[in-house]
Design a protein around this motif. Sequence first.
Motif, short mmCIF file in Angstrom:
data_model
loop_
_atom_site.label_atom_id
_atom_site.label_comp_id
_atom_site.label_asym_id
_atom_site.label_seq_id
_atom_site.Cartn_x
_atom_site.Cartn_y
_atom_site.Cartn_z
N UNK A 178 -2.28 33.55 3.51
CA UNK A 178 -3.62 33.94 3.12
C UNK A 178 -3.76 33.86 1.60
N UNK A 179 -2.74 34.28 0.86
CA UNK A 179 -2.79 34.23 -0.60
C UNK A 179 -2.88 32.79 -1.09
N UNK A 180 -2.20 31.88 -0.40
CA UNK A 180 -2.19 30.48 -0.81
C UNK A 180 -3.49 29.76 -0.43
N UNK A 181 -4.31 30.38 0.41
CA UNK A 181 -5.54 29.73 0.85
C UNK A 181 -6.54 29.57 -0.28
N UNK A 182 -6.37 30.31 -1.35
CA UNK A 182 -7.25 30.18 -2.50
C UNK A 182 -7.08 28.83 -3.18
N UNK A 183 -5.95 28.19 -2.99
CA UNK A 183 -5.67 26.89 -3.58
C UNK A 183 -5.97 25.82 -2.54
N UNK B 108 7.00 38.38 9.88
CA UNK B 108 5.85 37.57 10.25
C UNK B 108 4.61 37.98 9.46
N UNK B 109 4.43 39.27 9.23
CA UNK B 109 3.29 39.75 8.44
C UNK B 109 3.41 39.23 7.01
N UNK B 110 4.60 39.26 6.44
CA UNK B 110 4.80 38.77 5.07
C UNK B 110 4.44 37.28 4.97
N UNK B 111 4.85 36.49 5.97
CA UNK B 111 4.50 35.06 5.98
C UNK B 111 2.99 34.87 6.06
N UNK B 112 2.34 35.66 6.91
CA UNK B 112 0.88 35.54 7.03
C UNK B 112 0.18 35.93 5.72
N UNK B 113 0.68 36.97 5.07
CA UNK B 113 0.09 37.38 3.79
C UNK B 113 0.26 36.28 2.75
N UNK B 114 1.43 35.63 2.72
CA UNK B 114 1.65 34.52 1.79
C UNK B 114 0.70 33.36 2.09
#
Length: 146
Positions: free
Chosen positions: A88-93, A80-86
Amino acid sequence: MAPFRTMLIVLALAPLVGQPARAEESPGYTLEKTADGFVRMNNKTGEMSICQQQSAQLVCKVAAEERTAYEEDIADLKGRVAKLEDTVAAMGKIPPIVRDALPSDEQFEKSLGYMEKFMRRFMGIAKEFGYSPEENKPAPDTLEKT
């Protein structure tokens, strides 16, 4: 001194061993004596631990089946943490759903035209009432310094 501590521990735990507890008076844990030490049960969750006396202290370890469930929970949380990190990383786009909701250049220019027309009319009405933006500007030396 160690036998005295052992006796104190045994006396302190004696009321907990072998007595049925009422639901409203239930302590957090129940201890049962075994050949190797004690079994501790959490009365709220049912979690079992195996306890042994070491250096006049009761040391408890989670039972094997509980350990498996614990490790599965940790693996689930890591996923679940890995999905959340992904995420957050995609929020830049800008996601497609947001990008598609933005107005086109034509719609933007049309809206800007409406706003410009509104402001011109508003300022015309203000001038009719005697308001002049130049008269109401503060002098540069009267501006507050921050």
